[in-house]
Design an enzyme around this catalytic site. Structure first.
Site, PDB file in Angstrom:
ATOM      1  N   ASP A   1       0.882  -1.166   0.000  1.00 59.13           N
ATOM      2  CA  ASP A   1       0.000   0.000   0.000  1.00 59.13           C
ATOM      3  C   ASP A   1       0.922   1.220   0.000  1.00 59.13           C
ATOM      4  O   ASP A   1       1.444   1.609   1.043  1.00 59.13           O
ATOM      5  CB  ASP A   1      -0.895  -0.014   1.243  1.00 59.13           C
TER       6      ASP A   1
ATOM      7  N   GLU B   1      -1.230  -1.538  -4.734  1.00 53.90           N
ATOM      8  CA  GLU B   1      -2.511  -0.884  -4.923  1.00 53.90           C
ATOM      9  C   GLU B   1      -2.366   0.222  -5.964  1.00 53.90           C
ATOM     10  O   GLU B   1      -1.405   0.989  -5.945  1.00 53.90           O
ATOM     11  CB  GLU B   1      -3.029  -0.307  -3.602  1.00 53.90           C
TER      12      GLU B   1
ATOM     13  N   ASP C   1      -2.077   1.252   7.491  1.00 50.79           N
ATOM     14  CA  ASP C   1      -1.400   1.009   6.211  1.00 50.79           C
ATOM     15  C   ASP C   1      -0.921  -0.437   6.094  1.00 50.79           C
ATOM     16  O   ASP C   1      -0.901  -1.003   5.006  1.00 50.79           O
ATOM     17  CB  ASP C   1      -0.227   1.979   6.044  1.00 50.79           C
TER      18      ASP C   1
END
Length: 166
Positions: A7, A68, A141
């Site tokens: 991420d 992502e 996160d």
């Protein structure tokens, strides 16, 4: 399969490493965050992110990785810095010879929570449940990166089923 989910962000990048066992269950190998200081210039922050991702990839040697995709927000400055972090993550994975996939936030939510518009808490609760953890991974996160890894493993499983049917 051993997979890493990332991420990306320049202030905080989450990572999560999962192993899919032969029975289809998922085992958490490692997760956490890489934090860079806003007092540092962007090039130094990107170098730090790159070096730490390289170290994590070298330590665990995942067969595949997922990052992502950038969700375009109203704040262009944030979008640009996240894009730079994504580039660094993609470079670190590619340089290590890791197979790479990319998923949108909605694809991750759909794969993990069964609903593409799930909120952050719903996704994190499902990460906890799917990985049979005592608590929701922190910081957020890291939980998000684990969600990306779960999405990737589930997507790879579905793709492999399609390959067998022909």
């Amino acid at each position: 399969m051993l997979a890493i989910g990332i991420d990306p962000g320049t202030a905080i990048t989450g990572y999560g490493v999962l192993r899919e066992e032969s029975d289809g269950s998922l085992t958490v190998i490692d997760y956490g965050v890489i934090e860079t200081s806003s007092r540092e210039a962007m090039p130094q922050r990107l170098v730090q992110l790159y070096q730490e991702l390289k170290d994590i990839i070298q330590l665990h040697q995942p067969q595949s990785g997922a990052v992502e995709k950038l969700f375009f927000a109203r704040n262009v400055r944030t979008a640009l810095s996240v894009g730079q972090a994504r580039g660094v993550a993609l470079l670190a994975l590619a340089e290590a010879g890791v197979e790479i996939a990319e998923y949108s936030p909605n694809e991750v939510k759909q794969a993990v929570a069964g609903y593409g518009a799930a909120d952050k808490h719903q996704v994190q609760a499902m990460v906890q449940a799917l990985l049979e953890l005592d608590q929701i991974p922190q910081p957020d996160d890291a939980a998000d990166a684990l969600a990306v890894a779960i999405c990737h493993i589930h997507s790879a499983r579905i793709r492999s089923l399609g390959d067998d049917s022909y």
